[in-house]
Scaffold this motif. Structure first.
Motif, PDB file in Angstrom:
ATOM      1  N   CYS A   1      26.497  50.261  31.999  1.00 16.44           N
ATOM      2  CA  CYS A   1      26.764  49.266  30.949  1.00 16.44           C
ATOM      3  C   CYS A   1      27.858  49.721  29.980  1.00 16.44           C
ATOM      4  O   CYS A   1      27.725  49.575  28.758  1.00 16.44           O
ATOM      5  N   VAL A   2      28.898  50.314  30.530  1.00 13.46           N
ATOM      6  CA  VAL A   2      30.035  50.752  29.718  1.00 13.46           C
ATOM      7  C   VAL A   2      31.330  50.351  30.426  1.00 13.46           C
ATOM      8  O   VAL A   2      31.329  50.079  31.626  1.00 13.46           O
ATOM      9  N   PRO A   3      32.442  50.341  29.690  1.00 15.97           N
ATOM     10  CA  PRO A   3      33.722  50.007  30.317  1.00 15.97           C
ATOM     11  C   PRO A   3      34.093  51.005  31.414  1.00 15.97           C
ATOM     12  O   PRO A   3      33.632  52.157  31.423  1.00 15.97           O
ATOM     13  N   ALA A   4      34.931  50.550  32.324  1.00 15.47           N
ATOM     14  CA  ALA A   4      35.354  51.385  33.459  1.00 15.47           C
ATOM     15  C   ALA A   4      35.991  52.691  32.992  1.00 15.47           C
ATOM     16  O   ALA A   4      35.763  53.742  33.604  1.00 15.47           O
ATOM     17  N   THR A   5      36.775  52.641  31.926  1.00 18.34           N
ATOM     18  CA  THR A   5      37.429  53.870  31.458  1.00 18.34           C
ATOM     19  C   THR A   5      36.403  54.904  30.991  1.00 18.34           C
ATOM     20  O   THR A   5      36.552  56.095  31.249  1.00 18.34           O
ATOM     21  N   THR A   6      35.358  54.439  30.325  1.00 14.69           N
ATOM     22  CA  THR A   6      34.289  55.347  29.886  1.00 14.69           C
ATOM     23  C   THR A   6      33.572  55.929  31.094  1.00 14.69           C
ATOM     24  O   THR A   6      33.266  57.122  31.136  1.00 14.69           O
ATOM     25  N   THR A   7      33.312  55.083  32.090  1.00 15.80           N
ATOM     26  CA  THR A   7      32.662  55.555  33.308  1.00 15.80           C
ATOM     27  C   THR A   7      33.500  56.623  33.991  1.00 15.80           C
ATOM     28  O   THR A   7      32.967  57.658  34.427  1.00 15.80           O
ATOM     29  N   LEU A   8      34.802  56.402  34.087  1.00 18.76           N
ATOM     30  CA  LEU A   8      35.678  57.388  34.732  1.00 18.76           C
ATOM     31  C   LEU A   8      35.655  58.716  33.986  1.00 18.76           C
ATOM     32  O   LEU A   8      35.622  59.781  34.600  1.00 18.76           O
ATOM     33  N   ARG A   9      35.656  58.670  32.648  1.00 14.21           N
ATOM     34  CA  ARG A   9      35.576  59.910  31.861  1.00 14.21           C
ATOM     35  C   ARG A   9      34.242  60.617  32.100  1.00 14.21           C
ATOM     36  O   ARG A   9      34.193  61.839  32.245  1.00 14.21           O
ATOM     37  N   CYS A  10      33.154  59.847  32.130  1.00 17.41           N
ATOM     38  CA  CYS A  10      31.829  60.441  32.374  1.00 17.41           C
ATOM     39  C   CYS A  10      31.763  61.058  33.759  1.00 17.41           C
ATOM     40  O   CYS A  10      31.244  62.176  33.916  1.00 17.41           O
ATOM     41  N   ILE A  11      32.260  60.343  34.756  1.00 13.83           N
ATOM     42  CA  ILE A  11      32.232  60.875  36.121  1.00 13.83           C
ATOM     43  C   ILE A  11      33.040  62.166  36.198  1.00 13.83           C
ATOM     44  O   ILE A  11      32.596  63.140  36.815  1.00 13.83           O
ATOM     45  N   ALA A  12      34.189  62.193  35.553  1.00 14.92           N
ATOM     46  CA  ALA A  12      35.010  63.412  35.557  1.00 14.92           C
ATOM     47  C   ALA A  12      34.251  64.576  34.911  1.00 14.92           C
ATOM     48  O   ALA A  12      34.233  65.691  35.439  1.00 14.92           O
ATOM     49  N   ALA A  13      33.591  64.313  33.782  1.00 15.09           N
ATOM     50  CA  ALA A  13      32.825  65.370  33.098  1.00 15.09           C
ATOM     51  C   ALA A  13      31.634  65.815  33.955  1.00 15.09           C
ATOM     52  O   ALA A  13      31.352  67.016  34.060  1.00 15.09           O
ATOM     53  N   LEU A  14      30.956  64.871  34.572  1.00 10.94           N
ATOM     54  CA  LEU A  14      29.808  65.210  35.424  1.00 10.94           C
ATOM     55  C   LEU A  14      30.256  65.956  36.688  1.00 10.94           C
ATOM     56  O   LEU A  14      29.542  66.841  37.169  1.00 10.94           O
ATOM     57  N   ARG A  15      31.435  65.612  37.199  1.00 10.55           N
ATOM     58  CA  ARG A  15      31.976  66.343  38.364  1.00 10.55           C
ATOM     59  C   ARG A  15      32.285  67.788  37.989  1.00 10.55           C
ATOM     60  O   ARG A  15      31.986  68.706  38.752  1.00 10.55           O
ATOM     61  N   ARG A  16      32.892  67.979  36.816  1.00 11.42           N
ATOM     62  CA  ARG A  16      33.213  69.348  36.373  1.00 11.42           C
ATOM     63  C   ARG A  16      31.955  70.193  36.261  1.00 11.42           C
ATOM     64  O   ARG A  16      31.975  71.389  36.515  1.00 11.42           O
ATOM     65  N   ARG A  17      30.860  69.576  35.885  1.00  8.68           N
ATOM     66  CA  ARG A  17      29.587  70.295  35.741  1.00  8.68           C
ATOM     67  C   ARG A  17      28.786  70.299  37.049  1.00  8.68           C
ATOM     68  O   ARG A  17      27.643  70.742  37.077  1.00  8.68           O
TER      69      ARG A  17
END
Length: 177
Positions: free
Chosen positions: A107-123
């Protein structure tokens, strides 16, 4: 009542079965309905309140909270947690999740999702891969470690009243039984 009077007696004998079937079909329709529709209803937890049921309850409670607070809902945004919960539920249901669907699930904009996915991938909590038949689409899924962490967290939410009573009793000056 007019409908019942018009039914033949042999159909009245079948009525409980017909109603059970109708309720079952309605439940299936609701469970498979889009989230925007499901949010309007609160499904009772099944008798087996396993980890998937607890995760679904948490996810739906978050959506209901957002609905209740309307324009103030952005105060409670945790897109990474919503994304992890949605991916956990998708995995338990055997669904694959595209990056764009992940945005809807969190339930967030695509740009926020992409940032979250990038952060979760790094971890190393999620991985992404190409869709097997559509090279334009990227899929996202939990890593085994993230799945284990979520399951551990969900397990910690389940408690037995006797263990809580035993832990709280000394603070209340009572003996636990």
């Amino acid at each position: 009542m007019a409908v019942v009077k018009e039914l033949a007696p042999e159909r009245l004998d079948r009525m409980p079965g017909l109603l059970d079937g109708a309720v079952s079909r309605l439940r299936t329709l609701l469970e498979n309905a889009p989230r925007s529709v499901r949010r309007r209803f609160v499904l009772p937890l099944p008798e087996d309140t396993g980890q998937e049921a607890v995760a679904r309850m948490l996810y739906e409670q978050r959506r209901m909270r957002s609905d209740a607070f309307g324009e103030h809902a952005s105060l409670f945004v945790e897109p990474a947690w919503d994304l992890l919960l949605d991916l956990f539920l998708a995995s338990s249901e055997g669904r694959v999740v595209s990056v764009s669907a992940a945005s809807i699930g969190a339930c967030v904009p695509a740009t926020t999702t992409l940032r979250c996915i990038a952060a979760l991938r790094r971890r190393e909590l999620v991985v992404t891969r190409r869709h097997p038949t559509d090279g334009r689409m990227r899929l996202v899924e939990l890593t085994r470690e993230a799945d284990t962490m979520i399951r551990r967290y969900l397990s910690s939410l389940r408690w037995e009243p006797s263990s809580v009573d035993a832990a709280v009793a000394p603070a209340l000056g009572r003996r636990s039984s």
